[in-house]
Design a protein around this motif. Structure first.
Motif, PDB file in Angstrom:
ATOM      1  N   MET A  50       0.802  -1.096  -0.144  1.00 54.24           N
ATOM      2  CA  MET A  50      -0.067   0.082   0.010  1.00 54.24           C
ATOM      3  C   MET A  50       0.918   1.322  -0.188  1.00 54.24           C
ATOM      4  SD  MET A  50      -3.367  -0.866   2.548  1.00 54.24           S
ATOM      5  CE  MET A  50      -4.437  -1.987   2.248  1.00 54.24           C
ATOM      6  N   THR A  51       0.308   2.350  -0.635  1.00 54.16           N
ATOM      7  CA  THR A  51       1.185   3.687  -0.685  1.00 54.16           C
ATOM      8  C   THR A  51       0.196   4.485  -0.389  1.00 54.16           C
ATOM      9  OG1 THR A  51       0.392   4.127  -2.818  1.00 54.16           O
ATOM     10  CG2 THR A  51       2.577   2.746  -2.676  1.00 54.16           C
ATOM     11  N   THR A  52       0.891   5.528   0.473  1.00 52.50           N
ATOM     12  CA  THR A  52       0.131   6.820   0.773  1.00 52.50           C
ATOM     13  C   THR A  52       0.458   7.937   0.132  1.00 52.50           C
ATOM     14  OG1 THR A  52       0.048   6.216   3.181  1.00 52.50           O
ATOM     15  CG2 THR A  52      -0.583   8.550   2.454  1.00 52.50           C
ATOM     16  N   GLN A  53      -0.769   8.651  -0.485  1.00 49.45           N
ATOM     17  CA  GLN A  53      -0.375   9.841  -1.475  1.00 49.45           C
ATOM     18  C   GLN A  53      -1.309  11.085  -0.833  1.00 49.45           C
ATOM     19  OE1 GLN A  53      -1.508   7.597  -5.241  1.00 49.45           O
ATOM     20  NE2 GLN A  53       0.715   8.294  -5.933  1.00 49.45           N
ATOM     21  N   ARG A  54      -0.534  12.198  -1.161  1.00 51.26           N
ATOM     22  CA  ARG A  54      -1.360  13.463  -0.891  1.00 51.26           C
ATOM     23  C   ARG A  54      -1.845  13.864  -2.228  1.00 51.26           C
ATOM     24  NH1 ARG A  54       2.045  18.659   0.712  1.00 51.26           N
ATOM     25  NH2 ARG A  54       0.466  19.898   1.886  1.00 51.26           N
ATOM     26  N   ILE A  55      -3.110  14.138  -2.532  1.00 49.39           N
ATOM     27  CA  ILE A  55      -3.903  14.827  -3.378  1.00 49.39           C
ATOM     28  C   ILE A  55      -4.086  16.507  -3.058  1.00 49.39           C
ATOM     29  CG2 ILE A  55      -5.703  14.847  -5.299  1.00 49.39           C
ATOM     30  CD1 ILE A  55      -5.931  11.805  -4.933  1.00 49.39           C
ATOM     31  N   LEU A  56      -3.530  17.489  -3.900  1.00 47.66           N
ATOM     32  CA  LEU A  56      -3.831  18.713  -3.772  1.00 47.66           C
ATOM     33  C   LEU A  56      -4.715  19.172  -4.838  1.00 47.66           C
ATOM     34  CD1 LEU A  56      -0.369  19.935  -2.410  1.00 47.66           C
ATOM     35  CD2 LEU A  56      -2.234  19.258  -1.088  1.00 47.66           C
ATOM     36  N   VAL A  57      -5.834  19.744  -4.722  1.00 45.13           N
ATOM     37  CA  VAL A  57      -6.798  20.335  -5.986  1.00 45.13           C
ATOM     38  C   VAL A  57      -6.841  21.734  -5.925  1.00 45.13           C
ATOM     39  CG1 VAL A  57      -8.978  19.830  -7.002  1.00 45.13           C
ATOM     40  CG2 VAL A  57      -8.050  18.134  -5.339  1.00 45.13           C
ATOM     41  N   GLY A  58      -6.739  22.390  -7.145  1.00 43.55           N
ATOM     42  CA  GLY A  58      -6.829  23.800  -7.016  1.00 43.55           C
ATOM     43  C   GLY A  58      -5.555  24.553  -7.573  1.00 43.55           C
ATOM     44  N   SER A  59      -5.769  25.791  -8.041  1.00 45.81           N
ATOM     45  CA  SER A  59      -4.676  26.422  -8.576  1.00 45.81           C
ATOM     46  C   SER A  59      -3.600  26.788  -7.373  1.00 45.81           C
ATOM     47  CB  SER A  59      -4.978  27.675  -9.321  1.00 45.81           C
ATOM     48  OG  SER A  59      -5.679  28.454  -8.167  1.00 45.81           O
ATOM     49  N   LEU A  60      -3.931  26.813  -6.326  1.00 44.51           N
ATOM     50  CA  LEU A  60      -2.970  27.320  -5.116  1.00 44.51           C
ATOM     51  C   LEU A  60      -2.165  26.095  -4.975  1.00 44.51           C
ATOM     52  CD1 LEU A  60      -5.231  28.978  -2.639  1.00 44.51           C
ATOM     53  CD2 LEU A  60      -3.948  30.201  -4.415  1.00 44.51           C
ATOM     54  N   ALA A  61      -2.415  24.960  -5.436  1.00 45.41           N
ATOM     55  CA  ALA A  61      -1.496  23.790  -5.106  1.00 45.41           C
ATOM     56  C   ALA A  61      -0.370  23.865  -6.048  1.00 45.41           C
ATOM     57  CB  ALA A  61      -2.095  22.382  -5.450  1.00 45.41           C
ATOM     58  N   ALA A  62      -0.320  24.596  -7.137  1.00 46.90           N
ATOM     59  CA  ALA A  62       0.986  24.797  -7.769  1.00 46.90           C
ATOM     60  C   ALA A  62       2.210  25.406  -7.049  1.00 46.90           C
ATOM     61  CB  ALA A  62       0.814  25.415  -9.129  1.00 46.90           C
ATOM     62  N   GLY A  63       1.714  26.056  -6.058  1.00 48.02           N
ATOM     63  CA  GLY A  63       3.028  26.817  -5.589  1.00 48.02           C
ATOM     64  C   GLY A  63       3.311  26.054  -4.255  1.00 48.02           C
ATOM     65  N   LEU A  64       2.941  24.944  -3.798  1.00 45.53           N
ATOM     66  CA  LEU A  64       3.249  24.041  -2.779  1.00 45.53           C
ATOM     67  C   LEU A  64       4.231  23.021  -2.903  1.00 45.53           C
ATOM     68  CD1 LEU A  64      -0.255  23.657  -1.134  1.00 45.53           C
ATOM     69  CD2 LEU A  64       1.363  25.292  -0.314  1.00 45.53           C
ATOM     70  N   PRO A  65       4.993  22.717  -2.093  1.00 45.56           N
ATOM     71  CA  PRO A  65       6.087  21.823  -2.314  1.00 45.56           C
ATOM     72  C   PRO A  65       5.402  20.430  -2.751  1.00 45.56           C
ATOM     73  CG  PRO A  65       5.919  22.309  -0.269  1.00 45.56           C
ATOM     74  CD  PRO A  65       5.149  23.188  -0.712  1.00 45.56           C
ATOM     75  N   ALA A  66       6.093  19.647  -3.735  1.00 47.07           N
ATOM     76  CA  ALA A  66       5.466  18.681  -4.350  1.00 47.07           C
ATOM     77  C   ALA A  66       6.604  17.570  -4.104  1.00 47.07           C
ATOM     78  CB  ALA A  66       5.091  18.740  -5.600  1.00 47.07           C
ATOM     79  N   ASP A  67       6.319  16.174  -3.921  1.00 53.26           N
ATOM     80  CA  ASP A  67       7.127  15.097  -3.877  1.00 53.26           C
ATOM     81  C   ASP A  67       6.803  13.782  -4.608  1.00 53.26           C
ATOM     82  OD1 ASP A  67       5.569  13.817  -1.996  1.00 53.26           O
ATOM     83  OD2 ASP A  67       6.842  15.067  -0.379  1.00 53.26           O
ATOM     84  N   ALA A  68       7.346  12.735  -4.789  1.00 51.65           N
ATOM     85  CA  ALA A  68       6.805  11.384  -5.400  1.00 51.65           C
ATOM     86  C   ALA A  68       5.359  10.978  -5.048  1.00 51.65           C
ATOM     87  CB  ALA A  68       7.862  10.370  -5.168  1.00 51.65           C
ATOM     88  N   ALA A  69       5.145  11.615  -3.634  1.00 49.16           N
ATOM     89  CA  ALA A  69       4.118  11.035  -3.044  1.00 49.16           C
ATOM     90  C   ALA A  69       2.850  12.181  -2.915  1.00 49.16           C
ATOM     91  CB  ALA A  69       3.990  10.684  -1.596  1.00 49.16           C
ATOM     92  N   THR A  70       2.987  13.145  -3.885  1.00 55.06           N
ATOM     93  CA  THR A  70       1.902  14.404  -3.900  1.00 55.06           C
ATOM     94  C   THR A  70       1.539  14.262  -5.383  1.00 55.06           C
ATOM     95  OG1 THR A  70       2.979  15.565  -2.458  1.00 55.06           O
ATOM     96  CG2 THR A  70       1.637  16.703  -3.847  1.00 55.06           C
ATOM     97  N   ILE A  71       0.173  14.268  -5.437  1.00 55.91           N
ATOM     98  CA  ILE A  71      -0.529  14.521  -6.892  1.00 55.91           C
ATOM     99  C   ILE A  71      -1.041  15.710  -6.775  1.00 55.91           C
ATOM    100  CG2 ILE A  71      -2.299  13.597  -8.154  1.00 55.91           C
ATOM    101  CD1 ILE A  71      -1.935  10.915  -7.046  1.00 55.91           C
ATOM    102  N   ILE A  72      -0.806  16.773  -7.667  1.00 55.35           N
ATOM    103  CA  ILE A  72      -1.293  18.138  -7.902  1.00 55.35           C
ATOM    104  C   ILE A  72      -2.430  17.935  -9.123  1.00 55.35           C
ATOM    105  CG2 ILE A  72      -1.092  20.373  -8.540  1.00 55.35           C
ATOM    106  CD1 ILE A  72       1.677  20.343  -7.027  1.00 55.35           C
ATOM    107  N   LEU A  73      -3.644  18.016  -8.761  1.00 53.95           N
ATOM    108  CA  LEU A  73      -4.684  18.268  -9.705  1.00 53.95           C
ATOM    109  C   LEU A  73      -5.064  19.670  -9.995  1.00 53.95           C
ATOM    110  CD1 LEU A  73      -6.994  15.063  -8.775  1.00 53.95           C
ATOM    111  CD2 LEU A  73      -5.108  15.270 -10.457  1.00 53.95           C
TER     112      LEU A  73
END
Length: 369
Positions: free
Chosen positions: A1-24
């Motif tokens: 199992m893997t844990t992922q963080r989904i960020l939705v919205g244009s404000l997500a583009a300015g937040l730090p991302a990594d392999a476990a983060t999905i920006i929509l």
């Protein structure tokens, strides 16, 4: 199992991302773009097994702001939590106050409220349907242009493109002339055709994120989410709606994401018919009831709601006889819809999460109220 963080919205583009983060990002015109929604999901074999929504990134304390304003000032604030359909905030607040005052707006005001409500419903629905048309550049451009024309009509009538501030306790503040009504009726004919084209697209989401009557009850779902599942929750059966002479409510049967997109398109066509009818049958007469400069509600408690585009928008109001409410609680449909995501996303392929989110209408200001 893997844990992922989904960020939705244009404000997500300015937040730090990594392999476990999905920006929509559901598109520049999609209602989810203004704000940020975070969802923590656990996936097994690329299928979501659990989801936890983390709201609160935009909390504004609007209910406490209501309680510090008089009843006329509240109308201005009430149209700011769902900025895709701001007219319904001021309408819901005014109807809550009028209920305690036992005040009935004049017939012309009631028909104008109905006209503007359905005008706004189309504006809101097209915002979510824009995601369906995103791969067809020409159609997406037409959807965007249609929404701008709706805002242009709002501006011509009220002076404001986004927040109309057209409702007053006991009526409305604006009265259209014949030219505006003719242009509105013409626009509705064009929008009805556009909605038919959107309904004719190969809509996505077949079998995804099924909603049934039990889920509607469990999470207090309403609006298109409930009706797409075959649950006939629709409060549009009084006043001018009862005089229109045709069926307002549309129902789906499957309750999946595809059914929700199809219902939005169908409701746009119905709303266009309602607006055209209102333009043709608008009665003559006054548009407001005369009230004193300071409005005080009697000591009482009430709950009332309106059928907003996303579902039931209501107010629990407690008055102690003053010019401001003692308590005023907002019931927003987006809050319930986002809560239901924690169950709806379970069993969804990670690659299809965007489709599910696009089919479950919410506005972040309506969640983080």
């Amino acid at each position: 199992m893997t844990t992922q963080r989904i960020l939705v919205g244009s404000l997500a583009a300015g937040l730090p991302a990594d392999a476990a983060t999905i920006i929509l990002d559901l598109g520049p015109d999609h209602p989810t773009r203004a704000g940020l929604l975070e969802i923590n999901v656990v996936a097994a074999g690329d299928v979501v097994t659990s989801a936890r929504v983390l709201p609160g990134a935009m909390h504004r304390g609007v209910e406490k702001l209501f309680e510090a304003r008089d009843y006329r000032q509240i109308l201005m604030l009430a149209d700011r939590h769902d900025w895709q359909a701001p007219f319904f905030g001021e309408l819901a607040a005014a109807e809550a106050f009028e209920g305690l005052l036992r005040l009935t707006p004049p017939p012309r005001a009631a028909w104008l409220r109905t006209l503007l409500a359905e005008h706004t419903r189309i504006l809101s629905h097209l915002g979510f349907l824009g995601w369906v048309a995103r791969t067809d550049v020409a159609l997406a451009t037409r959807v965007r242009a249609a929404r701008e024309r709706l805002r242009g009509q709002t501006s011509r009538l009220t002076g404001n493109r986004i927040h109309p501030m057209a409702v007053r306790i006991g009526g409305v503040a604006v009265d259209p002339d014949g030219g505006w009504l003719d242009d509105e009726a013409t626009l509705m004919t064009e929008l009805s055709q556009l909605a038919q084209e959107l309904a004719g697209l190969p809509l996505p989401g077949d079998g995804l994120a099924m909603i049934d009557a039990d889920l509607v009850d469990s999470f207090g779902l309403s609006g298109p989410l409930a009706r797409a599942a075959g649950v006939p929750l629709d409060n549009r059966h009084h006043g001018p709606y009862a005089e229109l002479g045709f069926d307002i409510t549309r129902l789906g049967t499957t309750g999946d994401a595809r059914a929700r997109f199809a219902l939005l398109a169908a409701e746009c066509q119905v709303s266009a018919d309602v607006v055209r009818t209102c333009c043709a049958r608008l009665p003559d007469g006054p548009i407001q009831v005369r009230l004193p400069k300071i409005v005080k509600l009697p000591e009482a408690e009430s709950y009332s709601f309106v059928e907003a585009p996303l579902g039931r928008t209501g107010f629990h109001l407690v008055s102690r006889g003053d010019k401001t409410p003692w308590r005023m609680k907002l019931r927003s449909p987006s809050f319930h819809h986002v809560a239901a995501l924690e169950e709806l996303l379970v069993g969804t392929p990670v690659a299809a999460v965007e489709t599910v989110l696009a089919s479950v209408g919410y506005v972040i200001g309506d969640v983080d109220k």
